[in-house]
Design an enzyme around this catalytic site. Structure first.
Site, mmCIF file in Angstrom:
data_model
loop_
_atom_site.group_PDB
_atom_site.id
_atom_site.type_symbol
_atom_site.label_atom_id
_atom_site.label_comp_id
_atom_site.label_asym_id
_atom_site.label_seq_id
_atom_site.Cartn_x
_atom_site.Cartn_y
_atom_site.Cartn_z
ATOM 1 C CB VAL A 1 74.935 56.315 -4.963
ATOM 2 C CG1 VAL A 1 74.057 57.268 -5.735
ATOM 3 C CG2 VAL A 1 76.342 56.276 -5.551
ATOM 4 C CB CYS A 2 72.049 59.903 -1.399
ATOM 5 S SG CYS A 2 70.422 60.437 -0.831
ATOM 6 C CB ILE A 3 67.882 56.182 -3.130
ATOM 7 C CG1 ILE A 3 66.883 55.823 -4.214
ATOM 8 C CG2 ILE A 3 67.180 56.567 -1.834
ATOM 9 C CD1 ILE A 3 66.105 54.554 -3.970
#
Lengths: 141, 100, 119
Positions: free
Chosen positions: C77-79
């Site tokens: 998941v992209c931060i």
């Protein structure tokens, strides 16, 4: 955060293409794909950043977002242009970056290169189709 | 290159943009609402018939079924595939361009 | 063949996550390796463990987590996108991890094919 998993990418240079077809601000795709483009510079990959359909509005001059209270990220395209210049000038860096606008999309919207915040290559659709067909990784927002 | 189109031609211009910017002979796969372009006797059927001459055309069977479209409603020349077929197309045809 | 997948949309509102899930399953069944699924934009919402769909509907968050664990698929998941949308470690579903956007570029380089599912 859990442990990072990394893949071996040493020595691999691929042709990435980022396809932008949506106008800015109505949706977030323009901003978040821009962030992906900037990160890819760190990996020294080739990149074609392509603006098609309403995507041409992403690089339009004169964006003023005060009244809609949204972050005006159009200046960030200037950083992309600088990355491209660095890549063009650095003989050691084997990184080719292109910023491309589809001619038909631009003209259909009554725009010209004078309307854009960055210098672009204006390419008509059949030539752009051939460029697209050469790409190895296509990220669409 | 394999092109996928996931939006209806009646909702969005993704089909038009894909047809304008895809090299002849490159395969096109219709998925999700994009399958609506594959049915016979619609306002876009003529356009799709031309595309079918220029490109191998495929359509996702599970997405047709979900939308109540039977295989015999699919226009001539368009091949119905499942998710396994989608994977095979990606393996065979290289880079995927998703027209969203 | 080695695949990377990008999922741009969250569960339920768009079909993208379902399509990606079925594609990944089919690829694995055919003996391919899916190295990483990267969740970006609203795609990060596929990792929200608080998602509680109706009991007679598929639970995409769980399905992804189980698929990832069973077949060693890295679910990232992209931060930056996650922070915007309130996905943090405390509500991160099992099987997912939060990391940077570089992980997308990395799988684009390392995989043989990158397939994007979005709106």
């Amino acid at each position: 955060m859990s442990e990072e998993i990394e893949f071996d990418t040493a020595g691999i240079t691929k042709k990435f293409m980022y396809v932008n077809r949506k106008a800015p601000y109505g949706t977030i795709y323009a901003l978040e794909v821009l962030e992906a483009v900037l990160i890819s510079a760190a990996f020294e990959q080739h990149a074609c950043i392509v603006f098609i359909d309403d995507g041409v509005y992403q690089i339009k001059k004169g964006q003023d977002t005060d009244a809609v209270n949204m972050k005006n990220f159009s200046k960030t395209y200037g950083i992309i242009a600088m990355e491209k210049e660095d890549a063009d000038e650095d003989e050691d860096m084997d990184m080719v970056w292109r910023i491309i606008v589809e001619k038909e999309s631009m003209e259909a919207r009554g725009l010209s290169t004078d309307d854009f915040v960055v210098d672009v290559e204006v390419i008509e659709s059949s030539e752009l189709a051939a460029i697209m067909a050469e790409q190895e990784v296509v990220i669409s927002g | 290159m394999l092109h996928t189109i996931n939006k209806s031609p009646f909702e969005r211009n993704s089909l038009d943009s894909c047809l304008r910017l895809s090299v002849k002979g490159s395969p096109i796969l219709l998925i999700e609402d994009g399958v609506l372009a594959a049915t016979k006797e619609t306002a876009v059927s003529d356009k799709v018939a031309v595309a079918t001459k220029d490109h191998p055309m495929f359509v996702m069977g599970p997405d047709l079924k979900a939308r109540g479209i039977t295989d015999d409603s699919v226009a001539d020349g368009i091949t119905v595939v499942d998710y396994g077929g989608f994977v095979d197309l990606v393996v065979e045809h290289g880079t995927v361009q998703s027209w969203l | 063949m080695k695949f990377g997948i990008l999922v741009n949309e969250g569960p339920f509102t768009h079909q993208a996550s379902d399509s990606a899930y079925h594609f990944v399953k089919a690829a694995i069944e055919k003996g391919h390796q899916v190295m990483r699924v990267f969740f970006y934009y609203d795609g990060v919402n596929n990792a929200n463990k608080l998602s509680a769909p109706q009991s007679d509907d598929r639970n995409l968050v769980k399905l992804w987590g189980e698929l990832g664990a069973e077949h060693n698929v890295d679910l990232v998941v992209c931060i930056a996108a996650a922070l915007r949308r309130g996905i943090v470690e405390e509500n991160l579903a099992d099987g997912f991890r939060i990391s940077g956007l570089g992980q997308l570029t990395e799988v684009g380089i390392a995989a043989d094919r990158l397939v994007v599912f979005g709106d």
